[in-house]
Design a protein around this motif. Structure first.
Motif, mmCIF file in Angstrom:
data_model
loop_
_atom_site.group_PDB
_atom_site.id
_atom_site.type_symbol
_atom_site.label_atom_id
_atom_site.label_comp_id
_atom_site.label_asym_id
_atom_site.label_seq_id
_atom_site.Cartn_x
_atom_site.Cartn_y
_atom_site.Cartn_z
ATOM 1 N N CYS A 76 0.840 -1.205 0.000
ATOM 2 C CA CYS A 76 0.000 0.000 0.000
ATOM 3 C C CYS A 76 0.865 1.240 0.000
ATOM 4 O O CYS A 76 1.876 1.292 0.712
ATOM 5 N N SER A 77 0.451 2.239 -0.764
ATOM 6 C CA SER A 77 1.045 3.568 -0.569
ATOM 7 C C SER A 77 0.498 4.081 0.765
ATOM 8 O O SER A 77 -0.548 3.622 1.243
ATOM 9 N N ALA A 78 1.191 5.059 1.333
ATOM 10 C CA ALA A 78 0.719 5.623 2.606
ATOM 11 C C ALA A 78 -0.698 6.165 2.434
ATOM 12 O O ALA A 78 -1.535 6.041 3.332
ATOM 13 N N ASN A 79 -0.985 6.732 1.264
ATOM 14 C CA ASN A 79 -2.319 7.309 1.055
ATOM 15 C C ASN A 79 -3.390 6.242 0.821
ATOM 16 O O ASN A 79 -4.567 6.486 1.106
ATOM 17 N N ALA A 80 -3.019 5.088 0.349
ATOM 18 C CA ALA A 80 -4.004 4.006 0.206
ATOM 19 C C ALA A 80 -4.582 3.656 1.577
ATOM 20 O O ALA A 80 -5.761 3.305 1.707
ATOM 21 N N LEU A 81 -3.744 3.785 2.601
ATOM 22 C CA LEU A 81 -4.199 3.435 3.953
ATOM 23 C C LEU A 81 -5.187 4.446 4.518
ATOM 24 O O LEU A 81 -5.747 4.236 5.585
ATOM 25 N N LYS A 82 -5.403 5.548 3.798
ATOM 26 C CA LYS A 82 -6.473 6.481 4.206
ATOM 27 C C LYS A 82 -7.824 6.005 3.678
ATOM 28 O O LYS A 82 -8.873 6.510 4.055
ATOM 29 N N PHE A 83 -7.798 5.046 2.743
ATOM 30 C CA PHE A 83 -9.032 4.535 2.142
ATOM 31 C C PHE A 83 -9.358 3.122 2.615
ATOM 32 O O PHE A 83 -10.485 2.674 2.509
ATOM 33 N N ILE A 84 -8.342 2.408 3.063
ATOM 34 C CA ILE A 84 -8.547 1.018 3.450
ATOM 35 C C ILE A 84 -7.584 0.685 4.585
ATOM 36 O O ILE A 84 -6.468 1.202 4.618
ATOM 37 N N THR A 143 -3.425 5.501 -8.958
ATOM 38 C CA THR A 143 -3.740 6.937 -9.014
ATOM 39 C C THR A 143 -2.977 7.612 -10.150
ATOM 40 O O THR A 143 -1.973 7.085 -10.661
ATOM 41 N N ALA A 144 -3.429 8.826 -10.493
ATOM 42 C CA ALA A 144 -2.681 9.652 -11.447
ATOM 43 C C ALA A 144 -1.273 9.869 -10.908
ATOM 44 O O ALA A 144 -0.284 9.813 -11.649
ATOM 45 N N ASN A 145 -1.179 10.069 -9.597
ATOM 46 C CA ASN A 145 0.126 10.318 -8.979
ATOM 47 C C ASN A 145 1.100 9.161 -9.217
ATOM 48 O O ASN A 145 2.228 9.381 -9.663
ATOM 49 N N ILE A 146 0.682 7.926 -8.947
ATOM 50 C CA ILE A 146 1.642 6.817 -9.077
ATOM 51 C C ILE A 146 1.983 6.584 -10.548
ATOM 52 O O ILE A 146 3.122 6.266 -10.884
ATOM 53 N N ILE A 147 1.027 6.769 -11.431
ATOM 54 C CA ILE A 147 1.302 6.588 -12.863
ATOM 55 C C ILE A 147 2.357 7.597 -13.325
ATOM 56 O O ILE A 147 3.324 7.232 -14.011
ATOM 57 N N ASP A 160 10.557 6.700 -4.535
ATOM 58 C CA ASP A 160 10.564 7.275 -3.184
ATOM 59 C C ASP A 160 9.547 6.629 -2.252
ATOM 60 O O ASP A 160 9.272 7.145 -1.175
ATOM 61 N N ASP A 161 8.948 5.529 -2.679
ATOM 62 C CA ASP A 161 8.069 4.774 -1.773
ATOM 63 C C ASP A 161 8.132 3.302 -2.181
ATOM 64 O O ASP A 161 8.898 2.940 -3.090
ATOM 65 N N TYR A 162 7.339 2.464 -1.525
ATOM 66 C CA TYR A 162 7.485 1.017 -1.755
ATOM 67 C C TYR A 162 7.176 0.649 -3.202
ATOM 68 O O TYR A 162 7.925 -0.072 -3.878
ATOM 69 N N ASN A 200 -10.786 14.315 -15.565
ATOM 70 C CA ASN A 200 -9.800 15.343 -15.935
ATOM 71 C C ASN A 200 -8.377 14.891 -15.622
ATOM 72 O O ASN A 200 -7.439 15.215 -16.343
ATOM 73 N N MET A 201 -8.237 14.137 -14.537
ATOM 74 C CA MET A 201 -6.910 13.591 -14.211
ATOM 75 C C MET A 201 -6.487 12.586 -15.285
ATOM 76 O O MET A 201 -5.326 12.526 -15.667
ATOM 77 N N TYR A 202 -7.449 11.794 -15.747
ATOM 78 C CA TYR A 202 -7.152 10.770 -16.765
ATOM 79 C C TYR A 202 -6.805 11.421 -18.101
ATOM 80 O O TYR A 202 -5.958 10.920 -18.848
HETATM 81 C C1 LIG Z 1 -11.492 11.372 -1.232
HETATM 82 C C2 LIG Z 1 -10.358 11.325 -2.209
HETATM 83 C C3 LIG Z 1 -10.448 10.480 -3.302
HETATM 84 C C4 LIG Z 1 -9.414 10.410 -4.227
HETATM 85 N N1 LIG Z 1 -9.518 9.556 -5.272
HETATM 86 C C5 LIG Z 1 -8.532 9.529 -6.196
HETATM 87 C C6 LIG Z 1 -8.630 8.667 -7.312
HETATM 88 O O1 LIG Z 1 -9.580 7.887 -7.472
HETATM 89 N N2 LIG Z 1 -7.628 8.693 -8.232
HETATM 90 C C7 LIG Z 1 -6.548 9.520 -8.107
HETATM 91 O O2 LIG Z 1 -5.689 9.521 -8.988
HETATM 92 N N3 LIG Z 1 -6.403 10.316 -7.025
HETATM 93 C C8 LIG Z 1 -7.357 10.335 -6.081
HETATM 94 N N4 LIG Z 1 -7.227 11.152 -4.989
HETATM 95 C C9 LIG Z 1 -5.991 11.929 -4.838
HETATM 96 C C10 LIG Z 1 -4.842 11.039 -4.368
HETATM 97 O O3 LIG Z 1 -5.208 10.347 -3.179
HETATM 98 C C11 LIG Z 1 -3.576 11.903 -4.150
HETATM 99 O O4 LIG Z 1 -3.098 12.366 -5.407
HETATM 100 C C12 LIG Z 1 -2.503 11.152 -3.406
HETATM 101 O O5 LIG Z 1 -1.373 11.998 -3.265
HETATM 102 C C13 LIG Z 1 -2.108 9.867 -4.116
HETATM 103 O O6 LIG Z 1 -1.048 9.245 -3.422
HETATM 104 P P1 LIG Z 1 -0.534 7.788 -3.833
HETATM 105 O O7 LIG Z 1 -0.515 7.728 -5.326
HETATM 106 O O8 LIG Z 1 0.849 7.725 -3.252
HETATM 107 O O9 LIG Z 1 -1.432 6.802 -3.196
HETATM 108 C C14 LIG Z 1 -8.249 11.211 -4.055
HETATM 109 C C15 LIG Z 1 -8.161 12.047 -2.941
HETATM 110 C C16 LIG Z 1 -9.197 12.108 -2.031
HETATM 111 C C17 LIG Z 1 -9.065 13.024 -0.834
#
Ligand SMILES: Cc1cc2nc3c(=O)[nH]c(=O)nc-3n(C[C@H](O)[C@H](O)[C@H](O)COP(=O)(O)O)c2cc1C
Length: 180
Positions: free
Chosen positions: A39-47, A89-93, A102-104, A127-129
């Motif tokens: 998991c990315s650190a942010n994935a753990l905010k969702f699960i 996410t758009a970020n990881i792509i 810089d992460d796992y 829009n991110m896509y």
């Molecule tokens: C409620 C919420 C939902 C999100 N859903 C998405 C999503 O479906 N796809 C996406 O690319 N970013 C989404 N984001 C933004 C990402 O969580 C954010 O860019 C984060 O930095 C991604 O980190 P990671 O790629 O390391 O997990 C969401 C943010 C929030 C607050």
């Protein structure tokens, strides 16, 4: 000797669609695959880790520097038969396409042996896509041999309708089996 049908490294990033990924992970385990999750650190905010540990019966990898065993991220690239980022996410792509580690997940990607399949299942707002950075990164990753799963079109959590939805669990499960 293991009766596993194959070793899957299942990597989750910060999207609402993490709940759909759990469905795929559960199915894989029930069908006899061995699944380890990152998991990315942010994935753990969702699960929660507990959900993934309960589904896979294995600890979740989050921090490369966690004191579990030395160079575990390298060992994982040798252990796996297939790696997937789902949801991606758009970020990881964009991060993977830029060669950042810089992460796992991004560190495993840099150490990846591309004779094995690496799948990406995007999940994001339309829009991110459609963003030029994301489009360019998807092209770069495909050029490196990453199997891009595409995205569904339809309702998005933000209320928009468009391209960027995570594919349905059944479709993702079938892609994993097909690419093994
Ligand atoms: C409620 C919420 C939902 C999100 N859903 C998405 C999503 O479906 N796809 C996406 O690319 N970013 C989404 N984001 C933004 C990402 O969580 C954010 O860019 C984060 O930095 C991604 O980190 P990671 O790629 O390391 O997990 C969401 C943010 C929030 C607050």
């Amino acid at each position: 000797m293991s009766n596993s049908k194959g070793n899957i490294l299942f990597q989750l990033t910060g999207s609402i669609a993490c709940y759909k990924a759990c469905n795929v992970i559960s199915r894989l385990v029930q069908e006899g695959f061995e699944v380890k999750t990152v998991c990315s650190a942010n994935a753990l905010k969702f699960i929660g880790k507990s959900t993934l540990e309960g589904l896979t019966h294995k600890a979740v990898y989050v921090d490369t520097f966690e004191d579990r065993s030395a160079l575990e991220h390298i060992a994982l690239t040798k252990w796996l038969d297939l790696a997937i980022v789902c949801p991606a996410t758009a970020n990881i792509i964009n991060k993977l396409a830029a060669g950042i580690g810089d992460d796992y997940i991004s560190t495993v990607f840099l150490a990846f042996d591309f004779s094995k399949p690496y799948l990406i299942a995007p999940a994001m707002n339309q829009n991110m896509y459609a963003h030029p950075a994301t489009k360019r990164s998807l092209g770069i990753l495909a050029g490196w041999g990453v199997k891009m799963l595409g995205a569904g079109i339809g309702y998005q959590a933000c209320g928009d309708k468009g391209a960027g939805r995570l594919l349905e669990p059944e479709a993702i499960y079938k892609e994993i089996k097909k690419n093994l």
